[in-house]
Design a protein around this motif. Structure first.
Motif, short mmCIF file in Angstrom:
data_model
loop_
_atom_site.label_atom_id
_atom_site.label_comp_id
_atom_site.label_asym_id
_atom_site.label_seq_id
_atom_site.Cartn_x
_atom_site.Cartn_y
_atom_site.Cartn_z
N TYR A 21 0.83 -1.20 0.00
CA TYR A 21 0.00 0.00 0.00
C TYR A 21 0.87 1.25 0.00
N LEU A 22 0.51 2.18 -0.85
CA LEU A 22 1.13 3.49 -0.87
C LEU A 22 0.09 4.47 -0.31
N LEU A 23 0.28 4.86 0.93
CA LEU A 23 -0.67 5.76 1.60
C LEU A 23 -0.26 7.19 1.29
N MET A 24 -1.11 7.88 0.57
CA MET A 24 -0.75 9.22 0.07
C MET A 24 -1.69 10.28 0.60
N ARG A 25 -1.11 11.31 1.17
CA ARG A 25 -1.90 12.49 1.52
C ARG A 25 -2.08 13.33 0.27
N HIS A 26 -3.25 13.94 0.13
CA HIS A 26 -3.50 14.80 -1.02
C HIS A 26 -2.47 15.91 -1.12
N GLY A 27 -2.31 16.46 -2.30
CA GLY A 27 -1.41 17.58 -2.50
C GLY A 27 -1.91 18.84 -1.81
N HIS A 28 -1.06 19.85 -1.78
CA HIS A 28 -1.42 21.13 -1.16
C HIS A 28 -2.74 21.61 -1.76
N SER A 29 -3.67 21.97 -0.88
CA SER A 29 -5.03 22.27 -1.33
C SER A 29 -5.40 23.73 -1.09
N GLN A 30 -6.53 24.11 -1.64
CA GLN A 30 -7.05 25.46 -1.40
C GLN A 30 -7.41 25.65 0.06
N ALA A 31 -7.82 24.58 0.73
CA ALA A 31 -8.08 24.66 2.17
C ALA A 31 -6.79 24.96 2.93
N ASN A 32 -5.69 24.27 2.54
CA ASN A 32 -4.39 24.57 3.13
C ASN A 32 -3.99 26.02 2.86
N GLN A 33 -4.21 26.45 1.64
CA GLN A 33 -3.82 27.79 1.23
C GLN A 33 -4.53 28.86 2.04
N HIS A 34 -5.81 28.62 2.33
CA HIS A 34 -6.61 29.61 3.07
C HIS A 34 -6.67 29.32 4.57
N ALA A 35 -5.91 28.29 5.01
CA ALA A 35 -5.84 27.93 6.44
C ALA A 35 -7.22 27.67 7.02
N LEU A 36 -8.01 26.89 6.27
CA LEU A 36 -9.37 26.58 6.70
C LEU A 36 -9.54 25.08 6.96
N ILE A 37 -10.43 24.76 7.89
CA ILE A 37 -10.82 23.38 8.13
C ILE A 37 -11.98 23.05 7.20
N ILE A 38 -11.76 22.18 6.25
CA ILE A 38 -12.79 21.76 5.30
C ILE A 38 -12.91 20.24 5.43
N SER A 39 -13.89 19.81 6.22
CA SER A 39 -14.01 18.38 6.53
C SER A 39 -15.38 17.80 6.23
N SER A 40 -16.31 18.62 5.80
CA SER A 40 -17.66 18.12 5.52
C SER A 40 -17.79 17.78 4.04
N PRO A 41 -18.52 16.70 3.71
CA PRO A 41 -18.75 16.37 2.30
C PRO A 41 -19.42 17.52 1.55
N GLU A 42 -20.29 18.27 2.24
CA GLU A 42 -21.01 19.37 1.60
C GLU A 42 -20.05 20.39 1.00
N ARG A 43 -18.92 20.62 1.67
CA ARG A 43 -17.93 21.55 1.15
C ARG A 43 -16.82 20.83 0.38
N GLY A 44 -16.38 19.71 0.91
CA GLY A 44 -15.16 19.08 0.43
C GLY A 44 -15.26 18.31 -0.88
N ILE A 45 -16.46 17.86 -1.25
CA ILE A 45 -16.59 17.07 -2.48
C ILE A 45 -16.59 17.96 -3.72
#
Length: 198
Positions: A16-40
């Motif tokens: 298994y290659l466990l990969m974290r997603h690349g740098h995201s817009q959530a990272n860029q804006h220092a926001l917690i984006i954890s809900s499917p409503e926003r994150g999908i």
């Protein structure tokens, strides 16, 4: 960045290659984006993340994956797509690989993370502020690997997920108390950790 952990007590059928997603817009804006409503539908990869993935795929330094399984959030789907396209693989979304739900802190500054992690260190079952319990995250993440172990053999499977879920998974695989998940080395965006057969 690459880490390798082989569980000594388990005979793996797959790698298994466990990969974290690349740098995201959530990272860029220092926001917690954890809900499917926003994150999908939103908060996909940032321009930095897109560049990261292009570089990683261009100079791929890990075993070639034969399957790609990913969280259905936009940032993880886009990350998985870079690798899947490079190796001409189909992608399989799995909701169990989603970001940990941070409850009342959804949409807030990521400065709230340490507050949650401090509570995690005291109790892996806590759901303060409607945050998803570490134990619940561990159960769903482990279930993904268990299912893949039953379904496949001799495969190299890329599993694309999020920072907290992957650190929790690695803690569980090591047999350590889940309350210690933040003692794992931090998983940087687009980092890959190898688990399973060498």
């Amino acid at each position: 960045m690459s880490n390798t952990f082989l569980a000594a007590s388990y005979h793996w059928r797959n790698r298994y290659l466990l990969m974290r997603h690349g740098h995201s817009q959530a990272n860029q804006h220092a926001l917690i984006i954890s809900s499917p409503e926003r994150g999908i539908e939103a908060f996909g990869l940032s321009e930095t993340g897109e560049q990261q993935l292009a570089s990683i795929v261009d100079a791929w330094a890990w075993p070639v994956p034969t399957q790609v399984v990913h969280s259905d959030f936009l940032r993880t789907t886009q990350t998985a797509a870079h690798v899947a396209e490079a190796f001409k693989l189909t992608m399989t979304p799995d909701k169990r690989l989603r970001e940990r739900s941070f409850g009342e802190w959804e949409g807030h500054s990521d400065e709230r993370y340490p507050d949650v992690w401090a509570l995690d260190a005291k109790n892996a079952d806590h759901t303060s502020h409607q945050v998803e319990a570490v134990s619940a995250v561990a159960a769903r993440m482990m279930a993904v690997l268990e299912d893949l172990e039953e379904q496949s053999e001799g495969e190299t499977i890329l599993v694309v997920s999020h920072g907290d879920p992957l650190q929790i998974l690695l803690t569980a695989l090591q047999g350590r108390p889940l309350s210690q998940h933040r003692e794992q080395p931090a998983l940087l965006p687009a980092s890959i950790t190898q688990v399973g057969t060498p």
